[in-house]
Motif scaffolding. Structure first.
Motif, PDB file in Angstrom:
ATOM      1  N   LYS A  79       0.822  -1.208   0.000  1.00  0.00           N
ATOM      2  CA  LYS A  79       0.000   0.000   0.000  1.00  0.00           C
ATOM      3  C   LYS A  79       0.862   1.268   0.000  1.00  0.00           C
ATOM      4  O   LYS A  79       0.529   2.260  -0.637  1.00  0.00           O
ATOM      5  CB  LYS A  79      -0.910  -0.013   1.232  1.00  0.00           C
ATOM      6  N   MET A  80       1.987   1.222   0.707  1.00  0.00           N
ATOM      7  CA  MET A  80       2.861   2.390   0.849  1.00  0.00           C
ATOM      8  C   MET A  80       3.616   2.734  -0.435  1.00  0.00           C
ATOM      9  O   MET A  80       3.860   3.900  -0.717  1.00  0.00           O
ATOM     10  CB  MET A  80       3.927   2.150   1.935  1.00  0.00           C
ATOM     11  N   LEU A  81       4.018   1.717  -1.162  1.00  0.00           N
ATOM     12  CA  LEU A  81       4.963   1.917  -2.259  1.00  0.00           C
ATOM     13  C   LEU A  81       4.325   1.819  -3.635  1.00  0.00           C
ATOM     14  O   LEU A  81       3.403   1.043  -3.844  1.00  0.00           O
ATOM     15  CB  LEU A  81       6.096   0.886  -2.157  1.00  0.00           C
ATOM     16  N   LEU A  82       4.868   2.605  -4.536  1.00  0.00           N
ATOM     17  CA  LEU A  82       4.509   2.494  -5.949  1.00  0.00           C
ATOM     18  C   LEU A  82       5.157   1.225  -6.502  1.00  0.00           C
ATOM     19  O   LEU A  82       6.135   0.729  -5.920  1.00  0.00           O
ATOM     20  CB  LEU A  82       5.008   3.709  -6.719  1.00  0.00           C
ATOM     21  N   PRO A  83       4.655   0.678  -7.600  1.00  0.00           N
ATOM     22  CA  PRO A  83       5.226  -0.565  -8.125  1.00  0.00           C
ATOM     23  C   PRO A  83       6.744  -0.515  -8.359  1.00  0.00           C
ATOM     24  O   PRO A  83       7.457  -1.465  -8.014  1.00  0.00           O
ATOM     25  CB  PRO A  83       4.477  -0.773  -9.439  1.00  0.00           C
ATOM     26  N   GLY A  84       7.246   0.569  -8.898  1.00  0.00           N
ATOM     27  CA  GLY A  84       8.693   0.686  -9.130  1.00  0.00           C
ATOM     28  C   GLY A  84       9.478   0.759  -7.834  1.00  0.00           C
ATOM     29  O   GLY A  84      10.582   0.213  -7.733  1.00  0.00           O
ATOM     30  N   GLU A  85       8.915   1.428  -6.830  1.00  0.00           N
ATOM     31  CA  GLU A  85       9.564   1.516  -5.521  1.00  0.00           C
ATOM     32  C   GLU A  85       9.596   0.148  -4.858  1.00  0.00           C
ATOM     33  O   GLU A  85      10.603  -0.246  -4.266  1.00  0.00           O
ATOM     34  CB  GLU A  85       8.825   2.515  -4.628  1.00  0.00           C
ATOM     35  N   PHE A  86       8.492  -0.571  -4.972  1.00  0.00           N
ATOM     36  CA  PHE A  86       8.397  -1.922  -4.414  1.00  0.00           C
ATOM     37  C   PHE A  86       9.452  -2.821  -5.055  1.00  0.00           C
ATOM     38  O   PHE A  86      10.158  -3.567  -4.367  1.00  0.00           O
ATOM     39  CB  PHE A  86       6.979  -2.470  -4.656  1.00  0.00           C
ATOM     40  N   ALA A  87       9.595  -2.721  -6.368  1.00  0.00           N
ATOM     41  CA  ALA A  87      10.584  -3.529  -7.095  1.00  0.00           C
ATOM     42  C   ALA A  87      12.004  -3.141  -6.693  1.00  0.00           C
ATOM     43  O   ALA A  87      12.861  -4.015  -6.510  1.00  0.00           O
ATOM     44  CB  ALA A  87      10.389  -3.367  -8.596  1.00  0.00           C
ATOM     45  N   ALA A  88      12.272  -1.839  -6.543  1.00  0.00           N
ATOM     46  CA  ALA A  88      13.607  -1.382  -6.151  1.00  0.00           C
ATOM     47  C   ALA A  88      13.960  -1.877  -4.743  1.00  0.00           C
ATOM     48  O   ALA A  88      15.091  -2.303  -4.494  1.00  0.00           O
ATOM     49  CB  ALA A  88      13.686   0.146  -6.215  1.00  0.00           C
ATOM     50  N   LEU A  89      12.996  -1.822  -3.837  1.00  0.00           N
ATOM     51  CA  LEU A  89      13.223  -2.320  -2.482  1.00  0.00           C
ATOM     52  C   LEU A  89      13.499  -3.824  -2.521  1.00  0.00           C
ATOM     53  O   LEU A  89      14.427  -4.313  -1.875  1.00  0.00           O
ATOM     54  CB  LEU A  89      12.025  -2.025  -1.580  1.00  0.00           C
ATOM     55  N   GLY A  90      12.727  -4.552  -3.301  1.00  0.00           N
ATOM     56  CA  GLY A  90      12.932  -5.992  -3.424  1.00  0.00           C
ATOM     57  C   GLY A  90      14.308  -6.333  -3.963  1.00  0.00           C
ATOM     58  O   GLY A  90      14.982  -7.240  -3.468  1.00  0.00           O
ATOM     59  N   GLU A  91      14.744  -5.586  -4.957  1.00  0.00           N
ATOM     60  CA  GLU A  91      16.064  -5.814  -5.541  1.00  0.00           C
ATOM     61  C   GLU A  91      17.165  -5.561  -4.516  1.00  0.00           C
ATOM     62  O   GLU A  91      18.106  -6.336  -4.387  1.00  0.00           O
ATOM     63  CB  GLU A  91      16.238  -4.889  -6.749  1.00  0.00           C
ATOM     64  N   ARG A  92      17.028  -4.466  -3.755  1.00  0.00           N
ATOM     65  CA  ARG A  92      18.041  -4.123  -2.746  1.00  0.00           C
ATOM     66  C   ARG A  92      18.071  -5.165  -1.625  1.00  0.00           C
ATOM     67  O   ARG A  92      19.131  -5.546  -1.146  1.00  0.00           O
ATOM     68  CB  ARG A  92      17.770  -2.723  -2.174  1.00  0.00           C
ATOM     69  N   VAL A  93      16.909  -5.636  -1.200  1.00  0.00           N
ATOM     70  CA  VAL A  93      16.829  -6.655  -0.143  1.00  0.00           C
ATOM     71  C   VAL A  93      17.494  -7.947  -0.624  1.00  0.00           C
ATOM     72  O   VAL A  93      18.232  -8.588   0.125  1.00  0.00           O
ATOM     73  CB  VAL A  93      15.363  -6.898   0.277  1.00  0.00           C
ATOM     74  N   GLN A  94      17.262  -8.311  -1.867  1.00  0.00           N
ATOM     75  CA  GLN A  94      17.891  -9.513  -2.415  1.00  0.00           C
ATOM     76  C   GLN A  94      19.410  -9.362  -2.421  1.00  0.00           C
ATOM     77  O   GLN A  94      20.139 -10.283  -2.044  1.00  0.00           O
ATOM     78  CB  GLN A  94      17.377  -9.805  -3.819  1.00  0.00           C
ATOM     79  N   GLU A  95      19.903  -8.210  -2.846  1.00  0.00           N
ATOM     80  CA  GLU A  95      21.346  -7.970  -2.867  1.00  0.00           C
ATOM     81  C   GLU A  95      21.924  -8.030  -1.458  1.00  0.00           C
ATOM     82  O   GLU A  95      22.967  -8.646  -1.234  1.00  0.00           O
ATOM     83  CB  GLU A  95      21.652  -6.608  -3.493  1.00  0.00           C
ATOM     84  N   LEU A  96      21.245  -7.399  -0.517  1.00  0.00           N
ATOM     85  CA  LEU A  96      21.703  -7.359   0.873  1.00  0.00           C
ATOM     86  C   LEU A  96      21.788  -8.761   1.474  1.00  0.00           C
ATOM     87  O   LEU A  96      22.653  -9.033   2.310  1.00  0.00           O
ATOM     88  CB  LEU A  96      20.752  -6.482   1.692  1.00  0.00           C
ATOM     89  N   ASN A  97      20.925  -9.649   1.016  1.00  0.00           N
ATOM     90  CA  ASN A  97      20.890 -11.010   1.542  1.00  0.00           C
ATOM     91  C   ASN A  97      21.655 -12.010   0.675  1.00  0.00           C
ATOM     92  O   ASN A  97      21.520 -13.222   0.853  1.00  0.00           O
ATOM     93  CB  ASN A  97      19.441 -11.455   1.752  1.00  0.00           C
ATOM     94  N   GLY A  98      22.447 -11.511  -0.261  1.00  0.00           N
ATOM     95  CA  GLY A  98      23.345 -12.363  -1.030  1.00  0.00           C
ATOM     96  C   GLY A  98      22.755 -13.047  -2.235  1.00  0.00           C
ATOM     97  O   GLY A  98      23.394 -13.917  -2.818  1.00  0.00           O
ATOM     98  N   PHE A  99      21.542 -12.664  -2.640  1.00  0.00           N
ATOM     99  CA  PHE A  99      20.924 -13.306  -3.806  1.00  0.00           C
ATOM    100  C   PHE A  99      21.426 -12.755  -5.133  1.00  0.00           C
ATOM    101  O   PHE A  99      21.068 -13.255  -6.177  1.00  0.00           O
ATOM    102  CB  PHE A  99      19.398 -13.153  -3.762  1.00  0.00           C
ATOM    103  N   ASN A 100      22.253 -11.731  -5.087  1.00  0.00           N
ATOM    104  CA  ASN A 100      22.704 -11.096  -6.322  1.00  0.00           C
ATOM    105  C   ASN A 100      23.990 -11.691  -6.874  1.00  0.00           C
ATOM    106  O   ASN A 100      24.403 -11.346  -7.966  1.00  0.00           O
ATOM    107  CB  ASN A 100      22.930  -9.600  -6.085  1.00  0.00           C
ATOM    108  N   ARG A 101      24.626 -12.584  -6.153  1.00  0.00           N
ATOM    109  CA  ARG A 101      25.923 -13.093  -6.570  1.00  0.00           C
ATOM    110  C   ARG A 101      25.777 -14.427  -7.281  1.00  0.00           C
ATOM    111  O   ARG A 101      25.230 -15.370  -6.740  1.00  0.00           O
ATOM    112  CB  ARG A 101      26.835 -13.263  -5.352  1.00  0.00           C
ATOM    113  N   ASP A 102      26.281 -14.469  -8.472  1.00  0.00           N
ATOM    114  CA  ASP A 102      26.295 -15.685  -9.270  1.00  0.00           C
ATOM    115  C   ASP A 102      27.422 -16.587  -8.744  1.00  0.00           C
ATOM    116  O   ASP A 102      28.490 -16.104  -8.386  1.00  0.00           O
ATOM    117  CB  ASP A 102      26.547 -15.285 -10.730  1.00  0.00           C
ATOM    118  N   MET A 103      27.207 -17.884  -8.712  1.00  0.00           N
ATOM    119  CA  MET A 103      28.228 -18.802  -8.209  1.00  0.00           C
ATOM    120  C   MET A 103      29.506 -18.693  -9.027  1.00  0.00           C
ATOM    121  O   MET A 103      30.611 -18.772  -8.491  1.00  0.00           O
ATOM    122  CB  MET A 103      27.699 -20.245  -8.237  1.00  0.00           C
ATOM    123  N   ASN A 104      29.409 -18.470 -10.343  1.00  0.00           N
ATOM    124  CA  ASN A 104      30.596 -18.317 -11.179  1.00  0.00           C
ATOM    125  C   ASN A 104      31.394 -17.074 -10.783  1.00  0.00           C
ATOM    126  O   ASN A 104      32.612 -17.077 -10.809  1.00  0.00           O
ATOM    127  CB  ASN A 104      30.217 -18.254 -12.662  1.00  0.00           C
TER     128      ASN A 104
END
Length: 140
Positions: A107-132
């Motif tokens: 409810k608080m966030l616009l779709p793009g803001e929601f996506a940006a937050l999701g992307e940052r949370v994934q990076e912060l939790n290590g989901f952004n690093r490829d095993m290679n």
């Protein structure tokens, strides 16, 4: 210090926290964007989010199989990583007319803001690093 001791709990960086401006729409008294505070989580916490977003779906021959609802999982992961603002605060939820941290985020966030937050949370939790990438980094 032995090589193995590098992996002892007291020698490992604990929770990582960082400030992240999710939206320029949330401003302080001076008109500057307010940063949200995010934190990393453990795999145990991640499993709780995954389990909460898993439903049993009836398949062939009446067999039920577990299925993760990706949007629900992502919302749970995000709400668990947000430290500030307190998404569990009843007054904040009431001001948006919702109940629950995940509903509040939607409810608080616009779709793009929601996506940006999701992307940052994934990076912060290590989901952004490829095993290679990790293998190459260790080699160098």
């Amino acid at each position: 210090m032995s090589e193995l001791s590098l992996f002892f709990a007291q020698n490992v960086a604990s929770d990582v926290t960082e400030d992240f401006i999710v939206s320029a729409r949330f401003k302080d008294a001076d008109g500057a964007p307010v940063a949200w505070q995010l934190r990393s989580m453990t795999e145990d916490e991640n499993q709780e989010c995954r389990k909460a977003a898993t439903r049993k779906v009836k398949g062939k021959n009446g067999m039920y199989t577990p299925e993760i609802e990706p949007n629900e999982y992502m919302a749970k992961l995000m709400s668990a990583s947000v430290v500030y603002p307190d998404l569990k605060n009843a007054e904040l939820q009431k001001s948006y007319g919702v109940m629950g941290a995940e509903s509040l985020l939607r409810k608080m966030l616009l779709p793009g803001e929601f996506a940006a937050l999701g992307e940052r949370v994934q990076e912060l939790n290590g989901f952004n690093r490829d095993m290679n990438e990790l293998v190459n980094e260790v080699k160098n």
